[in-house]
Design an enzyme around this catalytic site. Structure first.
Site, PDB file in Angstrom:
ATOM      1  CD  GLU A 130     -65.973   5.663  77.834  1.00  0.00           C
ATOM      2  OE1 GLU A 130     -64.816   6.171  78.193  1.00  0.00           O
ATOM      3  OE2 GLU A 130     -66.946   6.297  77.426  1.00  0.00           O
TER       4      GLU A 130
ATOM      5  CG  MET B  33     -66.886   1.147  84.199  1.00  0.00           C
ATOM      6  SD  MET B  33     -65.301   2.246  84.288  1.00  0.00           S
ATOM      7  CE  MET B  33     -65.371   2.924  82.495  1.00  0.00           C
ATOM      8  CG  HIS B  34     -72.405   5.682  81.966  1.00  0.00           C
ATOM      9  ND1 HIS B  34     -73.013   6.554  81.326  1.00  0.00           N
ATOM     10  CD2 HIS B  34     -71.296   6.060  82.586  1.00  0.00           C
ATOM     11  CE1 HIS B  34     -72.339   7.623  81.336  1.00  0.00           C
ATOM     12  NE2 HIS B  34     -71.258   7.645  81.881  1.00  0.00           N
ATOM     13  CB  SER B  35     -74.920  -0.397  83.898  1.00  0.00           C
ATOM     14  OG  SER B  35     -73.926  -1.361  84.262  1.00  0.00           O
TER      15      SER B  35
END
Length: 248
Positions: free
Chosen positions: A225, A228-230
């Site tokens: 996650e 994905m945030h990055s």
């Protein structure tokens, strides 16, 4: 604890955590997160408790990330896992009942799903609204939502990021009880009393066994996650959405 999160011994073996930040409506400010972690630490020290009821105030259970907190993550100043508060119910050695008597928004709904038991209110709003702001879910949402609710409903909540009333989720086959909002705490206490009839040592041993797989899988999910945030949360569009949509 602090003034935002406090403990009440309902009965000698049942303790209630009440989240009550009336200024920020139980969004995840730093003070709120610290208070929540502190409350569970206090419970850990008391070996007489058998059950925890986790609840909010009035029409709010928990409202997820604060506006400032989301913007800080967008700017790369913090990450959602800097304080491990979202899985406090999972990490608690005794059973936790999430008495979601009020709205559960974003990470607030996710935190409730980490409890061993969940009780919703029919009138309340529940949503995993991360994608509403244009970034992918965090806090273990991509794992625990489908784990607890199943793939069809879980994917709908995560991808579409729509608002659901408790009554809507009940019609969709939500696997936990849904009651009128004013009965949620009462029904949660009844469940807590049933659990408290069992020996503490057996409750602790069985819970440890039941959540073992989740606790083993979660760290890898959090890492994915964060990746994905990055790739999503630092986009300019996300900042625009947070500023224009937050609270709506």
């Amino acid at each position: 604890m602090n003034e935002l999160v406090y403990l009440t011994e309902i009965e000698p073996e049942i303790v209630q955590i009440t989240m009550e930040d009336r200024v920020y409506k139980n969004t995840y400010t730093h003070e709120f997160m610290v208070g929540l972690v502190g409350a569970f630490e206090k419970i850990k020290q008391n070996k007489k408790y058998k059950v925890v009821i986790l609840t909010g105030y009035d029409t709010y259970f928990a409202s997820g990330g604060s506006k400032d907190g989301l913007l800080a993550i967008h700017e790369g100043k913090t990450k959602f896992n800097d304080i491990n508060f979202y899985s406090v119910a999972l990490d608690c050695e005794i059973p936790v009942i999430a008495a979601m008597q009020g709205h559960g928004i974003g990470g607030g709904f996710v935190m409730g799903m980490f409890a061993d038991f969940v009780v919703l209110g029919r009138e309340n709003v529940y949503t995993t609204n991360f994608m509403k702001y244009g970034f992918t879910p965090g806090m273990g949402a991509t794992y625990i939502i489908t784990k607890k609710l199943g793939i069809p409903l879980g994917h709908d909540m995560l991808l579409n990021a729509q608002n659901f009333r408790g009554a809507d989720l009940e019609k969709r086959g939500f696997p936990f009880p849904v009651y009128p909002r004013n009965q949620v705490l009462e029904k949660s206490l009844e469940l807590a009393q049933q659990l408290a009839e069992k020996p503490r040592v057996s409750l602790v041993i069985l819970k440890k066994h039941l959540v073992e797989e989740i606790k083993k899988d979660l760290p890898a999910v959090i890492e994915k996650e964060l990746v994905m945030h990055s790739k999503t949360i630092h986009e300019d569009e996300v900042k625009e959405r947070i500023n224009s949509l937050f609270g709506n």
